[in-house]
Design a protein around this motif. Structure first.
Motif, PDB file in Angstrom:
ATOM      1  N   ASP A 190       2.556  33.157  78.318  1.00 52.18           N
ATOM      2  CA  ASP A 190       2.344  31.795  78.809  1.00 52.18           C
ATOM      3  C   ASP A 190       3.629  31.244  79.418  1.00 52.18           C
ATOM      4  O   ASP A 190       3.594  30.282  80.175  1.00 52.18           O
ATOM      5  N   LEU A 191       4.755  31.845  79.044  1.00 51.22           N
ATOM      6  CA  LEU A 191       6.048  31.473  79.617  1.00 51.22           C
ATOM      7  C   LEU A 191       6.994  32.659  79.484  1.00 51.22           C
ATOM      8  O   LEU A 191       7.053  33.293  78.436  1.00 51.22           O
TER       9      LEU A 191
ATOM     10  N   LEU B 143       3.382  38.497  89.473  1.00 49.58           N
ATOM     11  CA  LEU B 143       2.331  38.334  88.473  1.00 49.58           C
ATOM     12  C   LEU B 143       1.900  36.874  88.317  1.00 49.58           C
ATOM     13  O   LEU B 143       1.047  36.563  87.489  1.00 49.58           O
ATOM     14  N   ARG B 144       2.530  35.986  89.092  1.00 46.86           N
ATOM     15  CA  ARG B 144       2.178  34.557  89.107  1.00 46.86           C
ATOM     16  C   ARG B 144       2.261  33.919  87.718  1.00 46.86           C
ATOM     17  O   ARG B 144       1.324  33.264  87.256  1.00 46.86           O
ATOM     18  N   LYS B 145       3.396  34.129  87.089  1.00 45.74           N
ATOM     19  CA  LYS B 145       3.617  33.593  85.753  1.00 45.74           C
ATOM     20  C   LYS B 145       4.709  32.532  85.767  1.00 45.74           C
ATOM     21  O   LYS B 145       5.636  32.576  86.579  1.00 45.74           O
ATOM     22  N   ALA B 146       4.593  31.594  84.836  1.00 45.76           N
ATOM     23  CA  ALA B 146       5.620  30.551  84.698  1.00 45.76           C
ATOM     24  C   ALA B 146       6.853  31.145  84.031  1.00 45.76           C
ATOM     25  O   ALA B 146       6.737  32.009  83.154  1.00 45.76           O
ATOM     26  N   ALA B 147       8.021  30.688  84.451  1.00 44.40           N
ATOM     27  CA  ALA B 147       9.261  31.228  83.897  1.00 44.40           C
ATOM     28  C   ALA B 147      10.362  30.185  83.951  1.00 44.40           C
ATOM     29  O   ALA B 147      10.297  29.218  84.722  1.00 44.40           O
ATOM     30  N   VAL B 148      11.368  30.409  83.118  1.00 41.68           N
ATOM     31  CA  VAL B 148      12.560  29.562  83.114  1.00 41.68           C
ATOM     32  C   VAL B 148      13.763  30.472  82.919  1.00 41.68           C
ATOM     33  O   VAL B 148      13.701  31.455  82.190  1.00 41.68           O
ATOM     34  N   LEU B 149      14.845  30.147  83.609  1.00 41.25           N
ATOM     35  CA  LEU B 149      16.091  30.889  83.483  1.00 41.25           C
ATOM     36  C   LEU B 149      16.958  30.228  82.409  1.00 41.25           C
ATOM     37  O   LEU B 149      17.175  29.013  82.444  1.00 41.25           O
ATOM     38  N   VAL B 150      17.445  31.028  81.464  1.00 40.55           N
ATOM     39  CA  VAL B 150      18.296  30.508  80.391  1.00 40.55           C
ATOM     40  C   VAL B 150      19.642  31.219  80.457  1.00 40.55           C
ATOM     41  O   VAL B 150      19.698  32.457  80.365  1.00 40.55           O
TER      42      VAL B 150
ATOM     43  N   THR C 153       3.620  24.418  76.117  1.00 41.59           N
ATOM     44  CA  THR C 153       2.487  23.513  75.896  1.00 41.59           C
ATOM     45  C   THR C 153       1.919  23.016  77.217  1.00 41.59           C
ATOM     46  O   THR C 153       0.702  22.990  77.418  1.00 41.59           O
ATOM     47  N   ALA C 154       2.804  22.636  78.140  1.00 42.70           N
ATOM     48  CA  ALA C 154       2.352  22.144  79.445  1.00 42.70           C
ATOM     49  C   ALA C 154       1.617  23.237  80.220  1.00 42.70           C
ATOM     50  O   ALA C 154       0.587  22.977  80.851  1.00 42.70           O
ATOM     51  N   ASN C 155       2.129  24.468  80.158  1.00 44.51           N
ATOM     52  CA  ASN C 155       1.473  25.571  80.871  1.00 44.51           C
ATOM     53  C   ASN C 155       0.086  25.857  80.309  1.00 44.51           C
ATOM     54  O   ASN C 155      -0.864  26.116  81.055  1.00 44.51           O
TER      55      ASN C 155
END
Length: 234
Positions: A103-104, A129-136, A211-213
């Motif tokens: 989911d993320l 793959l059209r997935k949500a992501a964040v860089l940390v 949660t938002a995703n």
């Protein structure tokens, strides 16, 4: 609560992917969520860390790309709230399996030229793959007198060019992280208030994004409402 799946990925070894995976799993567990950590890394480093833990913690299992779907399905049936997947570095097929079921995606990157260049490949897989992501950003140098070092600012600007959200929380180079892992702990269970705040804020933001995703994915797609017809006098 529906099962939320977070895949922690890093193309380059040594970025701190396992450290982040363990801390996210413990953060969810310490907040009362039923949590499962799936270790896909062939070295099983996450599982080794938890062998030193002398208190209750999240469930842990080894996995592979071929086993992950069944593991996730079974976790959902058993009422697991959060599944954190520690993916193998450098194995694109295995990493893609985890990304596809997530989911993320949390892409862990050190603020160096080689790490940022390597992160571009991970970003491309996420986009495909059209997935949500964040860089940390992990292992960042601490500010001096409250001001970020120029190298950290350059790294952030370079990461922003990758076109994905960059988490405003940077994980700094701190002995507290290694000391905690030696006992199978999170820094949130340590006596380092700055490290505790750092991980707490990182988890808060990751939790909000997951949660938002999920809410967006579960929202029914409604067809557009047609404009009312206007009659014209002949």
């Amino acid at each position: 609560m529906a099962l939320r799946t977070v895949a922690v990925i890093a193309r380059k070894g040594g970025a701190g992917k396992t450290t982040v995976s363990i801390h996210l799993a413990l953060a969810a567990y310490l907040r009362g969520q039923r949590t499962l950590l799936a270790d896909m890394d062939p070295q099983r480093s996450a599982l080794e860390v938890f062998k030193a833990r002398k208190r209750a913690g999240p469930d842990r299992m080894e996995s592979t790309g071929a086993k992950l779907f069944a593991l996730k399905t079974n976790a959902a049936r058993q009422g697991v709230d959060t599944l954190v997947v520690d993916t193998p570095a450098g194995d694109e097929a295995e990493m893609a399996s985890a990304i596809a079921l997530s989911d993320l995606c949390v892409i862990v990157v050190r603020p160096t030229y080689l790490d940022i260049a390597s992160a571009l490949q991970s970003v491309e897989v996420v986009r495909r793959l059209r997935k949500a992501a964040v860089l940390v950003v992990n292992q960042a140098q601490s500010p001096r007198r409250g001001v970020e070092l120029p190298a950290m600012e350059r790294a952030r600007r370079a990461l922003e060019l990758l076109g994905l959200p960059v988490c405003p929380v940077m994980l700094r180079t701190r002995a507290a992280y290694q000391n905690a892992l030696e006992r199978g702990f999170s820094v949130e269970e340590s006596d380092d208030p700055i490290a505790r705040q750092e991980i707490g804020e990182l988890w808060r933001r990751i939790d909000q994004m997951v949660t938002a995703n999920l809410m967006c994915a579960q929202s029914p797609v409604r067809p557009p409402v047609p404009e009312p017809a206007t009659s014209r006098a002949g």
